[in-house]
Scaffold this motif. Structure first.
Motif, PDB file in Angstrom:
ATOM      1  N   LYS A  68       2.453   9.705  -5.843  1.00 50.75           N
ATOM      2  CA  LYS A  68       3.011  11.005  -5.436  1.00 50.75           C
ATOM      3  C   LYS A  68       4.301  11.366  -6.163  1.00 50.75           C
ATOM      4  N   VAL A  69       5.249  10.438  -6.228  1.00 49.13           N
ATOM      5  CA  VAL A  69       6.525  10.767  -6.881  1.00 49.13           C
ATOM      6  C   VAL A  69       6.738   9.981  -8.173  1.00 49.13           C
ATOM      7  N   HIS A  70       5.780   9.123  -8.506  1.00 50.37           N
ATOM      8  CA  HIS A  70       5.769   8.385  -9.779  1.00 50.37           C
ATOM      9  C   HIS A  70       6.796   7.258  -9.859  1.00 50.37           C
ATOM     10  N   TYR A  71       7.466   6.929  -8.767  1.00 53.00           N
ATOM     11  CA  TYR A  71       8.393   5.800  -8.815  1.00 53.00           C
ATOM     12  C   TYR A  71       8.618   5.238  -7.423  1.00 53.00           C
ATOM     13  N   VAL A  72       9.240   4.068  -7.386  1.00 55.55           N
ATOM     14  CA  VAL A  72       9.560   3.391  -6.129  1.00 55.55           C
ATOM     15  C   VAL A  72      11.008   2.932  -6.169  1.00 55.55           C
ATOM     16  N   ILE A  73      11.710   3.107  -5.047  1.00 58.79           N
ATOM     17  CA  ILE A  73      13.054   2.546  -4.896  1.00 58.79           C
ATOM     18  C   ILE A  73      13.076   1.729  -3.610  1.00 58.79           C
ATOM     19  N   ARG A  74      13.508   0.489  -3.704  1.00 66.26           N
ATOM     20  CA  ARG A  74      13.569  -0.354  -2.521  1.00 66.26           C
ATOM     21  C   ARG A  74      14.703   0.121  -1.607  1.00 66.26           C
ATOM     22  N   PRO A  75      14.573  -0.047  -0.292  1.00 67.25           N
ATOM     23  CA  PRO A  75      15.571   0.455   0.662  1.00 67.25           C
ATOM     24  C   PRO A  75      17.008   0.039   0.368  1.00 67.25           C
ATOM     25  N   ASP A  76      17.229  -1.199  -0.060  1.00 65.05           N
ATOM     26  CA  ASP A  76      18.591  -1.666  -0.337  1.00 65.05           C
ATOM     27  C   ASP A  76      19.253  -0.900  -1.469  1.00 65.05           C
ATOM     28  N   ASN A 112      13.349  -1.544 -14.678  1.00 64.96           N
ATOM     29  CA  ASN A 112      12.211  -2.406 -14.987  1.00 64.96           C
ATOM     30  C   ASN A 112      11.000  -2.275 -14.073  1.00 64.96           C
ATOM     31  N   LYS A 113      11.205  -1.765 -12.851  1.00 63.16           N
ATOM     32  CA  LYS A 113      10.101  -1.792 -11.886  1.00 63.16           C
ATOM     33  C   LYS A 113       9.824  -0.467 -11.176  1.00 63.16           C
ATOM     34  N   SER A 114      10.787   0.435 -11.150  1.00 57.68           N
ATOM     35  CA  SER A 114      10.595   1.658 -10.357  1.00 57.68           C
ATOM     36  C   SER A 114       9.453   2.520 -10.872  1.00 57.68           C
ATOM     37  N   PHE A 115       9.400   2.700 -12.186  1.00 60.25           N
ATOM     38  CA  PHE A 115       8.435   3.610 -12.797  1.00 60.25           C
ATOM     39  C   PHE A 115       7.280   2.838 -13.424  1.00 60.25           C
ATOM     40  N   ALA A 116       6.125   3.497 -13.486  1.00 57.53           N
ATOM     41  CA  ALA A 116       4.955   2.870 -14.111  1.00 57.53           C
ATOM     42  C   ALA A 116       5.235   2.622 -15.589  1.00 57.53           C
ATOM     43  N   ASP A 117       5.840   3.622 -16.262  1.00 61.43           N
ATOM     44  CA  ASP A 117       6.296   3.447 -17.635  1.00 61.43           C
ATOM     45  C   ASP A 117       7.743   3.001 -17.568  1.00 61.43           C
ATOM     46  N   GLU A 145       0.833  -1.214   0.000  1.00 60.72           N
ATOM     47  CA  GLU A 145       0.000   0.000   0.000  1.00 60.72           C
ATOM     48  C   GLU A 145       0.865   1.260   0.000  1.00 60.72           C
ATOM     49  N   PHE A 146       1.958   1.232   0.766  1.00 60.01           N
ATOM     50  CA  PHE A 146       2.874   2.365   0.823  1.00 60.01           C
ATOM     51  C   PHE A 146       3.475   2.650  -0.560  1.00 60.01           C
ATOM     52  N   GLU A 147       3.914   1.607  -1.257  1.00 65.75           N
ATOM     53  CA  GLU A 147       4.525   1.799  -2.570  1.00 65.75           C
ATOM     54  C   GLU A 147       3.512   2.283  -3.597  1.00 65.75           C
ATOM     55  N   GLU A 148       2.271   1.859  -3.461  1.00 64.68           N
ATOM     56  CA  GLU A 148       1.217   2.349  -4.361  1.00 64.68           C
ATOM     57  C   GLU A 148       1.019   3.854  -4.182  1.00 64.68           C
ATOM     58  N   GLN A 149       1.060   4.289  -2.928  1.00 68.62           N
ATOM     59  CA  GLN A 149       0.931   5.719  -2.646  1.00 68.62           C
ATOM     60  C   GLN A 149       2.116   6.508  -3.179  1.00 68.62           C
ATOM     61  N   MET A 150       3.305   5.934  -3.051  1.00 70.17           N
ATOM     62  CA  MET A 150       4.507   6.610  -3.539  1.00 70.17           C
ATOM     63  C   MET A 150       4.493   6.730  -5.064  1.00 70.17           C
ATOM     64  N   ARG A 151       3.947   5.724  -5.732  1.00 73.16           N
ATOM     65  CA  ARG A 151       3.854   5.806  -7.192  1.00 73.16           C
ATOM     66  C   ARG A 151       2.919   6.933  -7.621  1.00 73.16           C
ATOM     67  N   MET A 204      11.471  16.639 -13.512  1.00 72.85           N
ATOM     68  CA  MET A 204      10.335  16.331 -14.370  1.00 72.85           C
ATOM     69  C   MET A 204       9.791  14.941 -14.042  1.00 72.85           C
ATOM     70  N   LYS A 205       8.485  14.813 -14.049  1.00 72.86           N
ATOM     71  CA  LYS A 205       7.863  13.505 -13.858  1.00 72.86           C
ATOM     72  C   LYS A 205       7.890  12.739 -15.175  1.00 72.86           C
ATOM     73  N   ASP A 206       7.826  11.427 -15.086  1.00 73.98           N
ATOM     74  CA  ASP A 206       7.909  10.611 -16.298  1.00 73.98           C
ATOM     75  C   ASP A 206       6.748  10.861 -17.248  1.00 73.98           C
ATOM     76  N   THR A 207       5.651  11.437 -16.758  1.00 76.83           N
ATOM     77  CA  THR A 207       4.508  11.740 -17.613  1.00 76.83           C
ATOM     78  C   THR A 207       4.667  13.068 -18.345  1.00 76.83           C
ATOM     79  N   GLU A 208       5.703  13.834 -18.001  1.00 75.91           N
ATOM     80  CA  GLU A 208       5.891  15.167 -18.572  1.00 75.91           C
ATOM     81  C   GLU A 208       6.852  15.191 -19.750  1.00 75.91           C
TER      82      GLU A 208
END
Length: 448
Positions: free
Chosen positions: A91-99, A129-134, A83-89, A286-290
Motif C-alpha cells: 500500500k505505501v511501499h515501505y515499512v517503519i518499525r514502531p521504535d 536497508n529494509k524499509s523499501f523494496a528497492d 502479514e501486516f508489514e507485507e500489506q503495508m509494503r 512520490m512512490k519509489d517506483t515512480e
C-alpha cells in the motif's frame, strides 16, 4: 493549507534551524534538519495508513498514555506482524518499525532519554536497508550522529538532538503535515540554505523562477506550443538534478493541467545532494517506483541505463531539463572522442564542459521531446570547438529557441546565463526562419 500557511511553516522551520545550529556550518545543519523533516513525513504517512489497514484493531489510547499505538499493536499481535508489514509494503511501499517512528523519537526527546541517539541511528539504518523494496542504501550517509559538531560526548550529542527534535516537533504541531505541505516546506528550507551557501548553492538548487521557466517550456506541445501543455510525459530526465526541485516542478506543471508523468529520472554526482534528491521525491508523495535517481558522473556516463549501444533499445525522454555546473573543467580523452553522445558533433574543450552536458542530454531526447538547459551566455559566442558544435546544431535545425537571461539570478554566480531549447523534430510552425550564430553575434530574447 493556503500558500500563506505553507510559507509560514517554512519560515517557522527556518527560524528553528537558525536558532539551533549555533556554531555549526549551515550546510551541515541542513542535512540534519531535512533528514528529521523527512522522517516526520514518512512516519506520519505510515501511521495514517496503518490506522486504515488495522481499522478497529488500531489501539485507541487516551491523551495521558504516552505509548505509541502501533508499538502497542506490535506487542499484542506478534504473530500477525509479518502479514501486516507485507500489506503495508503493497500500500505505501515501505515499512517503519514502531521504535523508529517520529512519534517515538519525539517522545524520547521530550523525556531526554539517553537512548535517543542509538534509536535514531538504528532507525536511519533500517530505512536505508529494509524499509523499501528497492534499497535506499546510503540515504543518510551524510548524517553523522557521532559528529563532534553535535557535542564532544554521546551525552552532549544526545542532549543536542533532543533539543533539535523537540523544537521541530513543536514548530510543526499547529500545521497540516500532508505531503504537499511538508514537501513545500522542504523546498523552502533548501532555498533558504542555498541562499546562505554562496557558490556551493549551485550544486543543489535552481531558483524557483528559473525552474518554472524551464518546466513551462518542456511541458508545452513540442510541435505546436500554441496548443498548450501536453497531457502526459512518459519519461522526464534531469542529468544534473541537484536536490530534484526542477524535476518536481515539471511534474507539478503537468499534474496541475490534469496530466500525468510516467516516471522521473535524475542523475547527481554529489553524494549529499543525491541523498537530498531522493528524500525530496518521497517527501512530495512520490512512490519509489515512480522515480529513479542515480549517483554518478554524467560526463563520463556512469549510468548503465544510458549506456545502451543498440540504437533500437536506447532509452529516450519526452522532456529533459538541466542546470549543470557552469563551464566545468573536465578531462576528455581519446575514448570520449568516439563516444556515441559526442561523435557526431565533437568534444567540448577542457576549459568548459557546457556543450558536453548539452550533447549528453540531447542524445537521449525523444523524437517529439523538448530539452531546456541553462548554460552560461558564453556558449552563444565562444569560438573553437564550441563554435563548431554550435554551428552543426544550428545547421541540423535542432536549436529551437535561445533565451538570454540577465546577470545575478543565481546564488552561485553573477554572470548572465541563457536557456537553450532543443528539439529533434521541429515543425514548420517552430522553424519559420533560418538562424545563424557566429562568434561575434548573440541571438537572445531578453527577460528582465
Amino acid at each position: 493549507m493556503t500558500q500563506k500557511q505553507q510559507q509560514q511553516l517554512g519560515k517557522t522551520l527556518w527560524n528553528i534551524a537558525d536558532q539551533l545550529r549555533g556554531a555549526m556550518n549551515a550546510d551541515d545543519f541542513r542535512d540534519y534538519m531535512l533528514s528529521f523533516l523527512f522522517l516526520r513525513y514518512l512516519s506520519f504517512n505510515y501511521e495514517e495508513s496503518a490506522k486504515k489497514e488495522l481499522g478497529a484493531d488500531y489501539p485507541k489510547l487516551n491523551e495521558k498514555d504516552r505509548r505509541i499505538p502501533l508499538a502497542v499493536w506490535y506487542n499484542e499481535n506478534d504473530t500477525d506482524v509479518k502479514e501486516f508489514e507485507e500489506q503495508m509494503r503493497k500500500k505505501v511501499h515501505y515499512v517503519i518499525r514502531p521504535d523508529h517512528l517520529w512519534s517515538n523519537i519525539t517522545e524520547l526527546a521530550r523525556v531526554q532519554d539517553d537512548l535517543l541517539l542509538e534509536t535514531l541511528e538504528e532507525g536511519f539504518r533500517y530505512i536505508e536497508n529494509k524499509s523499501f523494496a528497492d534499497s535506499f542504501q546510503g540515504l543518510f550517509s551524510e548524517i553523522n550522529l557521532s559528529s563532534d559538531k553535535l557535542g564532544k560526548t554521546p551525552k552532549e550529542r544526545n542532549k543536542k538532538l533532543c533539543a533539535i527534535i523537540q523544537k521541530i516537533a513543536d514548530g510543526i504541531a499547529d500545521f497540516s503535515t500532508d505531503s504537499d505541505t511538508l514537501g513545500d516546506a522542504y523546498e523552502y528550507l533548501i532555498g533558504q540554505f542555498a541562499a546562505g551557501s554562496g557558490k556551493k548553492a549551485g550544486e543543489f538548487y535552481t531558483p524557483q523562477q528559473i525552474s518554472t521557466i524551464l518546466s513551462e517550456i518542456v511541458t508545452l506541445d513540442s510541435q505546436d506550443p500554441t496548443s498548450g501543455k501536453k497531457k502526459k510525459l512518459d519519461k522526464v530526465l534531469d542529468f544534473a538534478c541537484g536536490s530534484g526541485s526542477l524535476l518536481l516542478n515539471v511534474r507539478k506543471r503537468i499534474k496541475d493541467n490534469g496530466g500525468s508523468v510516467g516516471k522521473i529520472y535524475g542523475q547527481e554526482n554529489n553524494i549529499t545532494t543525491y541523498n537530498l534528491a531522493r528524500m525530496n521525491m518521497l517527501l512530495h508523495g512520490m512512490k519509489d517506483t515512480e522515480f529513479e535517481i542515480f549517483h554518478g558522473d554524467t560526463l563520463y556516463n556512469h549510468w548503465d541505463l544510458l549506456n545502451e549501444m543498440n540504437p533500437a533499445k536506447k532509452i529516450e525522454f519526452d522532456a529533459i531539463v538541466a542546470n549543470p555546473p557552469f563551464s566545468l573543467r573536465w578531462e576528455p580523452n581519446d575514448t570520449l572522442g568516439d563516444d556515441f553522445r559526442f561523435k557526431g558533433y565533437g568534444l567540448a574543450p577542457k576549459s568548459a564542459a557546457d556543450f558536453a552536458f548539452l550533447l549528453h542530454g540531447f542524445h537521449f531526447l525523444g523524437k517529439e521531446g523538448t530539452m531546456a538547459i541553462i548554460l552560461p551566455h558564453g556558449v552563444l559566442f565562444r569560438g573553437g570547438a564550441e563554435e563548431r558544435i554550435r554551428t552543426k546544431l544550428l545547421k541540423d535545425n535542432h536549436i529551437d529557441t535561445v533565451i538570454g537571461l540577465p546577470s545575478n539570478l543565481f546564488y552561485s554566480t553573477g554572470i548572465p546565463v541563457c536557456i537553450l531549447v532543443l528539439k529533434n523534430a521541429r515543425s514548420k510552425m517552430t522553424c519559420c526562419s533560418s538562424m545563424q550564430v557566429s562568434s561575434s553575434k548573440r541571438v537572445s530574447a531578453k527577460i528582465r
